[in-house]
Design an enzyme around this catalytic site. Structure first.
Site, mmCIF file in Angstrom:
data_model
loop_
_atom_site.group_PDB
_atom_site.id
_atom_site.type_symbol
_atom_site.label_atom_id
_atom_site.label_comp_id
_atom_site.label_asym_id
_atom_site.label_seq_id
_atom_site.Cartn_x
_atom_site.Cartn_y
_atom_site.Cartn_z
ATOM 1 N N CYS A 138 45.445 45.135 41.029
ATOM 2 C CA CYS A 138 46.796 46.251 41.949
ATOM 3 C C CYS A 138 47.628 46.037 42.997
ATOM 4 O O CYS A 138 47.813 45.892 43.874
ATOM 5 C CB CYS A 138 44.842 46.384 42.877
ATOM 6 S SG CYS A 138 45.275 48.170 44.057
ATOM 7 N N CYS B 258 47.548 47.151 46.634
ATOM 8 C CA CYS B 258 46.273 46.612 47.657
ATOM 9 C C CYS B 258 47.286 45.777 47.498
ATOM 10 O O CYS B 258 47.379 45.067 48.509
ATOM 11 C CB CYS B 258 45.357 45.520 46.805
ATOM 12 S SG CYS B 258 43.817 46.678 45.952
#
Length: 107
Positions: free
Chosen positions: A31, A34
Site C-alpha cells: 500500500c 500507507c
C-alpha cells in the site's frame, strides 16, 4: 521513536488493555499511501509519546483483526481508548490534518 508493530497475538495487551489512547495504523506492504503516512505517524508518536501510543498492524498478516474492525480500505487508523474504538481516520493525510483529527487525544 517509531510505531511498534502489533499482531493478533499481542493486540489485546498492546491496544485493548493499554493505559491511555492507542492509535492502530492498519496497513500493508503493497500500500503506497500507507508508506507515505508511516513517517508522519512516527513524527506524531515522537512528539506526543506521553499522550498517545501508535502501533502498526499489517492487515495481510492479521486478517482476523482487519475483519473484526471492518477494515475495507487502507490506510485506516483507529484510536482505541479503554478497549473501545474512539475514532476512525481513513486515508493518508498530511501531519497537520492528522493532528487535527487526533486533537482530542493530544491535548
Amino acid at each position: 521513536m517509531t510505531a511498534q508493530a502489533t499482531s493478533s497475538a499481542t493486540f489485546e495487551q498492546d491496544v485493548l488493555k493499554a493505559d491511555g489512547p492507542v492509535l492502530v495504523d492498519f496497513w500493508a506492504e503493497w500500500c503506497g499511501p500507507c508508506r507515505m503516512v508511516a513517517p508522519v505517524l512516527d513524527q506524531i508518536q515522537a512528539e506526543n509519546s506521553d499522550k498517545i501510543t501508535i502501533v502498526k498492524l499489517n492487515v495481510d498478516e492479521n486478517p482476523d483483526l482487519a475483519m473484526k474492525y471492518q477494515i475495507t480500505s487502507i490506510p485506516a487508523m483507529k484510536v482505541f481508548k479503554d478497549g473501545e474504538v474512539a475514532t476512525t481516520i481513513i486515508g493518508a493525510k498530511p501531519k497537520q490534518a492528522l493532528e487535527k483529527d487526533l486533537a482530542a487525544f493530544l491535548a
